[in-house]
Design an enzyme around this catalytic site. Structure first.
Site, mmCIF file in Angstrom:
data_model
loop_
_atom_site.group_PDB
_atom_site.id
_atom_site.type_symbol
_atom_site.label_atom_id
_atom_site.label_comp_id
_atom_site.label_asym_id
_atom_site.label_seq_id
_atom_site.Cartn_x
_atom_site.Cartn_y
_atom_site.Cartn_z
ATOM 1 N N CYS A 1 3.171 -6.021 9.941
ATOM 2 C CA CYS A 1 3.303 -5.053 9.136
ATOM 3 C C CYS A 1 4.647 -5.202 8.676
ATOM 4 C CB CYS A 1 2.436 -3.436 9.302
ATOM 5 S SG CYS A 1 2.592 -2.104 8.733
ATOM 6 N N THR A 2 4.648 -4.842 7.168
ATOM 7 C CA THR A 2 6.170 -4.508 6.936
ATOM 8 C C THR A 2 6.608 -3.099 6.887
ATOM 9 O OG1 THR A 2 5.608 -3.844 4.462
ATOM 10 C CG2 THR A 2 5.739 -5.967 5.026
ATOM 11 N N SER B 1 0.738 -1.494 -0.013
ATOM 12 C CA SER B 1 -0.210 0.503 0.287
ATOM 13 C C SER B 1 1.143 1.328 0.016
ATOM 14 C CB SER B 1 -0.571 -0.550 0.886
ATOM 15 O OG SER B 1 -0.021 -0.008 2.449
ATOM 16 N N CYS C 1 2.819 -7.058 2.053
ATOM 17 C CA CYS C 1 2.125 -6.455 2.667
ATOM 18 C C CYS C 1 0.672 -7.471 3.423
ATOM 19 C CB CYS C 1 0.999 -5.487 1.710
ATOM 20 S SG CYS C 1 -0.214 -4.755 3.411
#
Length: 263
Positions: A189-190, A12, A75
């Site tokens: 969460c990356t 994202s 993601c």
């Protein structure tokens, strides 16, 4: 296989750079297309129905345009919601990103671990399944923090990150009844590994684990018999919204992304 066929990384925003980095270490000559769905950012605040519809459709357009040899959904939110939809829609290998609960369970001595991600990720049944399979004897503290996603984006755009903001974002985990015993936190969460120093300061004495290196190894395995260019080539960053400006351009270049495009 065309040696110039790229690996497509999708997120994202810029969080997927934490997956791109170890992949480039293992496969330095691999052509890369990195896609940030900046027009849809942030996924953590979108409905599951919207993500399940948006991600496969967008990746279908990207695969048609760039003809990658492999796609990586870098993601956690998109992977836990839309990975199977994407795999059924695309005729190429697709690697997802899932919370690193297994290594956290293996590493914890207190048997209290944290799962820190977006609100959308930490509530997924997929996380329930991973916890029951790999950390059944652990107390699992889950916390969703959209603030950390925004802070990571700001950091890579060249803005200063206030350590107090990171501490405030993780404070609910430490305030949990088992929080004082938590010895490992999964960065689910990356974006969050990009806040490495800030995270270590906010979680003193707590180890963090993420899936970046494991994903890179999976990519290397899936492409082990394929041919790459003999020398590194120019790589491209694609944004679905407005193109990046200012210091972010330099950050992208430091990850090997020296061409900018929009979709």
């Amino acid at each position: 296989m065309n040696p110039d066929a790229p690996i497509l990384f999708f997120d994202s925003g810029v969080g997927g750079l934490s997956v791109l980095q170890p992949t480039r270490t293992l496969l330095p000559n691999a052509p890369v297309v990195y896609v940030a769905d900046s027009a849809g950012f942030p996924y953590g605040k979108r409905s599951e129905k919207e993500i399940a519809s948006r991600v496969p459709a967008l990746l279908g357009r990207l695969v048609e345009r760039f003809r990658p040899r492999l796609a990586v959904i870098a993601c956690n939110t998109a992977s836990t919601i839309a990975l199977e939809h994407v795999r059924s829609a695309l005729d190429l290998p697709v690697v997802g990103t899932v919370p690193a609960i297994k290594p956290a369970g293996e590493r914890s001595t207190t048997r209290v671990i944290g799962v820190l991600g977006t609100e959308a990720t930490v509530r997924q049944p997929y996380v329930d399944d991973l916890a029951s399979r790999y950390a059944a004897d652990c107390s699992v503290i889950r916390h969703g923090s959209p603030e950390l996603v925004e802070l990571a984006e700001a950091k890579l755009a060249g803005n200063a990150v206030d350590a107090a903001d990171v501490k405030a974002a993780v404070a609910p985990m430490l305030a949990h009844p088992d929080g004082e015993r938590m010895d490992v936190v999964v960065l689910a969460c990356t974006h969050f590994p990009l806040l490495g120093d800030e995270m270590r300061n906010a979680l003193p004495g707590v180890a963090t684990v993420d899936g970046g290196l494991g994903i890179a190894r999976r990519i290397a395995y899936l492409t082990r018999d394929q041919v790459w260019p003999t020398v590194p080539r120019s790589n491209v960053a694609v944004f679905t919204g407005l193109p990046p400006r200012g210091p972010l351009l330099g950050t992208l270049a430091s990850f090997g992304l020296d061409e900018i495009s929009t979709l």
